[in-house]
Motif scaffolding. Structure first.
Motif, PDB file in Angstrom:
ATOM      1  N   PRO A 181      12.590  12.392  10.300  1.00  0.00           N
ATOM      2  CA  PRO A 181      12.570  11.719   8.991  1.00  0.00           C
ATOM      3  C   PRO A 181      11.156  11.269   8.606  1.00  0.00           C
ATOM      4  N   SER A 182      10.317  12.238   8.222  1.00  0.00           N
ATOM      5  CA  SER A 182       8.927  11.941   7.856  1.00  0.00           C
ATOM      6  C   SER A 182       8.884  11.218   6.511  1.00  0.00           C
ATOM      7  N   VAL A 183       8.153  10.119   6.491  1.00  0.00           N
ATOM      8  CA  VAL A 183       8.015   9.326   5.253  1.00  0.00           C
ATOM      9  C   VAL A 183       7.312  10.163   4.188  1.00  0.00           C
ATOM     10  N   GLY A 184       6.155  10.719   4.553  1.00  0.00           N
ATOM     11  CA  GLY A 184       5.358  11.456   3.582  1.00  0.00           C
ATOM     12  C   GLY A 184       6.076  12.700   3.083  1.00  0.00           C
ATOM     13  N   ALA A 185       6.729  13.455   3.986  1.00  0.00           N
ATOM     14  CA  ALA A 185       7.413  14.679   3.561  1.00  0.00           C
ATOM     15  C   ALA A 185       8.580  14.322   2.636  1.00  0.00           C
TER      16      ALA A 185
ATOM     17  N   LYS B 119       0.838  -1.216   0.000  1.00  0.00           N
ATOM     18  CA  LYS B 119       0.000   0.000   0.000  1.00  0.00           C
ATOM     19  C   LYS B 119       0.867   1.258   0.000  1.00  0.00           C
ATOM     20  N   ASN B 120       1.847   1.296   0.916  1.00  0.00           N
ATOM     21  CA  ASN B 120       2.609   2.532   1.093  1.00  0.00           C
ATOM     22  C   ASN B 120       3.605   2.786  -0.032  1.00  0.00           C
ATOM     23  N   ALA B 121       3.831   1.774  -0.890  1.00  0.00           N
ATOM     24  CA  ALA B 121       4.633   2.021  -2.093  1.00  0.00           C
ATOM     25  C   ALA B 121       3.704   2.396  -3.247  1.00  0.00           C
TER      26      ALA B 121
ATOM     27  N   LYS C  73      -2.357  13.344  15.572  1.00  0.00           N
ATOM     28  CA  LYS C  73      -2.663  14.657  14.980  1.00  0.00           C
ATOM     29  C   LYS C  73      -2.247  14.696  13.507  1.00  0.00           C
ATOM     30  N   ARG C  74      -1.160  14.071  13.187  1.00  0.00           N
ATOM     31  CA  ARG C  74      -0.644  13.966  11.821  1.00  0.00           C
ATOM     32  C   ARG C  74      -0.614  15.309  11.078  1.00  0.00           C
ATOM     33  N   PRO C  75       0.189  16.243  11.575  1.00  0.00           N
ATOM     34  CA  PRO C  75       0.301  17.529  10.878  1.00  0.00           C
ATOM     35  C   PRO C  75       1.023  17.355   9.533  1.00  0.00           C
ATOM     36  N   VAL C  76       0.923  18.382   8.669  1.00  0.00           N
ATOM     37  CA  VAL C  76       1.626  18.336   7.378  1.00  0.00           C
ATOM     38  C   VAL C  76       2.584  19.520   7.244  1.00  0.00           C
ATOM     39  N   ASP C  77       2.958  20.109   8.391  1.00  0.00           N
ATOM     40  CA  ASP C  77       3.808  21.300   8.365  1.00  0.00           C
ATOM     41  C   ASP C  77       5.137  21.062   7.641  1.00  0.00           C
ATOM     42  N   LEU C  78       5.695  19.884   7.786  1.00  0.00           N
ATOM     43  CA  LEU C  78       7.001  19.618   7.166  1.00  0.00           C
ATOM     44  C   LEU C  78       6.878  19.578   5.639  1.00  0.00           C
ATOM     45  N   HIS C  79       5.764  19.019   5.147  1.00  0.00           N
ATOM     46  CA  HIS C  79       5.516  18.994   3.692  1.00  0.00           C
ATOM     47  C   HIS C  79       5.471  20.438   3.171  1.00  0.00           C
TER      48      HIS C  79
ATOM     49  N   THR D 139       5.900   1.405  13.539  1.00  0.00           N
ATOM     50  CA  THR D 139       4.666   1.736  14.262  1.00  0.00           C
ATOM     51  C   THR D 139       3.476   0.986  13.670  1.00  0.00           C
ATOM     52  N   ASP D 140       3.541   0.685  12.363  1.00  0.00           N
ATOM     53  CA  ASP D 140       2.433  -0.024  11.709  1.00  0.00           C
ATOM     54  C   ASP D 140       2.321  -1.480  12.157  1.00  0.00           C
ATOM     55  N   MET D 141       3.275  -1.980  12.947  1.00  0.00           N
ATOM     56  CA  MET D 141       3.193  -3.364  13.464  1.00  0.00           C
ATOM     57  C   MET D 141       2.944  -3.381  14.972  1.00  0.00           C
TER      58      MET D 141
ATOM     59  N   ASN E  32       6.523   5.654  19.736  1.00  0.00           N
ATOM     60  CA  ASN E  32       7.236   6.932  19.572  1.00  0.00           C
ATOM     61  C   ASN E  32       6.810   7.735  18.357  1.00  0.00           C
ATOM     62  N   ILE E  33       5.921   7.183  17.503  1.00  0.00           N
ATOM     63  CA  ILE E  33       5.626   7.883  16.248  1.00  0.00           C
ATOM     64  C   ILE E  33       4.248   8.552  16.263  1.00  0.00           C
ATOM     65  N   PHE E  34       3.211   7.798  16.597  1.00  0.00           N
ATOM     66  CA  PHE E  34       1.851   8.357  16.570  1.00  0.00           C
ATOM     67  C   PHE E  34       1.217   8.272  17.953  1.00  0.00           C
TER      68      PHE E  34
END
Ligand code: UD1
Length: 416
Positions: free
Chosen positions: A161-165, A22-24, A120-126, A304-306, A326-328
């Motif tokens: 190190p944000s994956v999405g950003a 999915k994430n790829a 919260k999942r902000p998008v400030d870094l993007h 975190t997904d596991m 530590n992530i979400f």
């Protein structure tokens, strides 16, 4: 909303094929916009997050055909840069379209991204990174409007190190003027797969899989065919289900190096792991051992997904385990649901102490996010009696057919 009905007490045994990641696949679908032609993605998973992304692309003017596991995306027409409210707000990955749409046509308007309620999942870094690359961003309570005369390559330092950003900057940088260097980039395998995909399209990306990724902008990209990597989190979930039920499963295709931290934890819990090229087998012990302390971290740390799936397993371990998230911040929403089934878990801020050794009992529980939902299915398999997991829609965002796969491995599970 539909639910899953699970008969507890069966161990999972046999072979299972692992779907595409999915994430790829999601950022690759965004990347299709960077060429003008027909891209074919093989091993593309049939999940609702992919269907939602297809809907967004079609509403922008792309045409798509999903045949077997091959998704064809035709981006040759004139596209709109507007992602509508209903489309974008339903999934987090709509944010991924920002970099790609700006790369193609210098304008994008989109709602604030939706997705799982795991924090919260902000998008400030993007946004900060894109602004550095010459993008003007206006925002209000509804969404974002971004324009650029041209994208400019820059040195981008990510504070985390944000994956999405990291992916958004890569997608913006491939057609930008000059060179972009991402410092403190995320190293997740899905980012490496995205970069290989883009390089086959003609991009010039170096350093993927390290904390420093360099992208030399090119004038254009071509359309290609590409096979999406296997989903390491789906594989990990199935291994967790086998470990939790005293089972023995062989999963394929799986890349062992992508799952190292997860396999290390299962090995520490007493599971036997056999690695054969792209096949991995997990053999559960009669009784799982507890883990002293496991912390979620960016790759190559424990994902975190596991975390939720591991928590479900540890309710059966012979002693007390500790998990640090530590992530979400909202990833412990599953705890009250597991407690309903008899689990003994104490949460203090980002730390959960799991007192193992209790047999869960079947109950009616409710999924609140994708991975937490999968963990409740695992808990249902472990429990005595029948469990109903409501909110199967969350699980179907990321698992093609968990009922099909677990039934094939011997579980009593059906979708209501
Ligand atoms: C991606 C994955 C998700 C996974 C997560 C962490 C996809 C589609 N999703 O999500 O499955 O759980 O990586 O491995 O690939 N953050 C900020 N500001 C930002 C961006 C992120 O503060 O602008 C924070 C987040 O709140 C979080 C941390 O950074 O605490 C990591 O998030 P990030 O790596 O960006 O996750 P996603 O890309 O959203």
């Amino acid at each position: 909303m539909a639910s899953f009905q699970i008969r507890g007490g069966c161990s999972l045994n046999g072979e299972v094929r692992i779907q595409g990641s999915k994430n790829a696949a999601l950022p690759m679908l965004a990347a299709c916009l960077l060429s003008r032609g027909e891209t074919k993605l093989y091993n593309c998973p049939h999940i609702t997050d992919v269907y939602n992304m297809i809907k967004i692309l079609e509403n922008m003017g792309c045409s798509t055909v999903f045949c077997g596991d091959c998704l064809t995306v035709d981006t040759s027409g004139n596209l709109s840069g507007v992602i509508s409210m209903g489309d974008g707000a339903s999934m987090r990955s709509s944010i991924m379209l920002m970099g790609a749409v700006l790369g193609r046509q210098k304008y994008v308007s989109l709602p604030w991204p939706g997705g799982c309620s795991i924090g919260k999942r902000p998008v400030d870094l993007h946004l900060k990174a894109l602004e550095q690359m010459n993008v003007s961003i206006r925002s209000d309570h509804c969404g974002l409007e971004c324009t650029t005369p041209y994208l400019q390559g820059k040195d981008i330092c990510l504070p985390i190190p944000s994956v999405g950003a990291t992916e958004n900057v890569i997608l913006a940088a491939v057609l930008a003027r000059g060179t972009t260097t991402i410092h403190n980039a995320a190293k997740e395998p899905e980012i490496v797969d995205l970069c290989h995909f883009l390089n086959e399209m003609g991009a010039q990306i170096h350093g993927m899989g390290t904390h420093r990724i360099t992208i030399n902008g090119v004038k254009q990209l071509k359309s290609i065919s590409y096979t999406v990597m296997p989903d390491r989190i789906v594989a990990g979930t199935y291994f967790a289900a086998a470990a939790a039920t005293g089972g023995n499963i062989l999963a394929y295709p799986v890349k062992e190096k992508d799952l190292r931290s997860v396999l290390d934890v299962f090995a520490a819990m007493g599971c036997g792991i056999i690695i054969r090229r792209d096949q991995l087998q997990l053999i559960a012990p009669p009784l799982l051992l507890p883990v002293e302390s496991i912390c979620t971290r960016p790759f190559p740390g424990f994902p975190t997904d596991m975390q939720s799936q591991l928590m479900a397993c540890l309710t059966a371990a012979r002693g007390t385990s500790v998990i640090c998230e530590n992530i979400f911040e909202d990833r412990f929403k599953i705890v009250p649901q597991l407690e309903k089934m008899g689990a003994k878990i104490l949460v203090n801020e980002n730390k959960a102490v799991i007192r193992g050794g209790c047999r869960l009992t079947g109950s009616c529980v409710s999924a609140q996010d994708l991975r937490g939902g999968a963990a409740l299915v695992i808990a249902g398999l472990m429990a005595e009696g029948d469990t109903r997991v409501e909110g199967s829609g969350y699980i179907e965002r990321g698992y093609e057919d968990i009922c099909r796969d677990f039934s094939q491995l011997g579980a009593g599970i059906c979708r209501l």
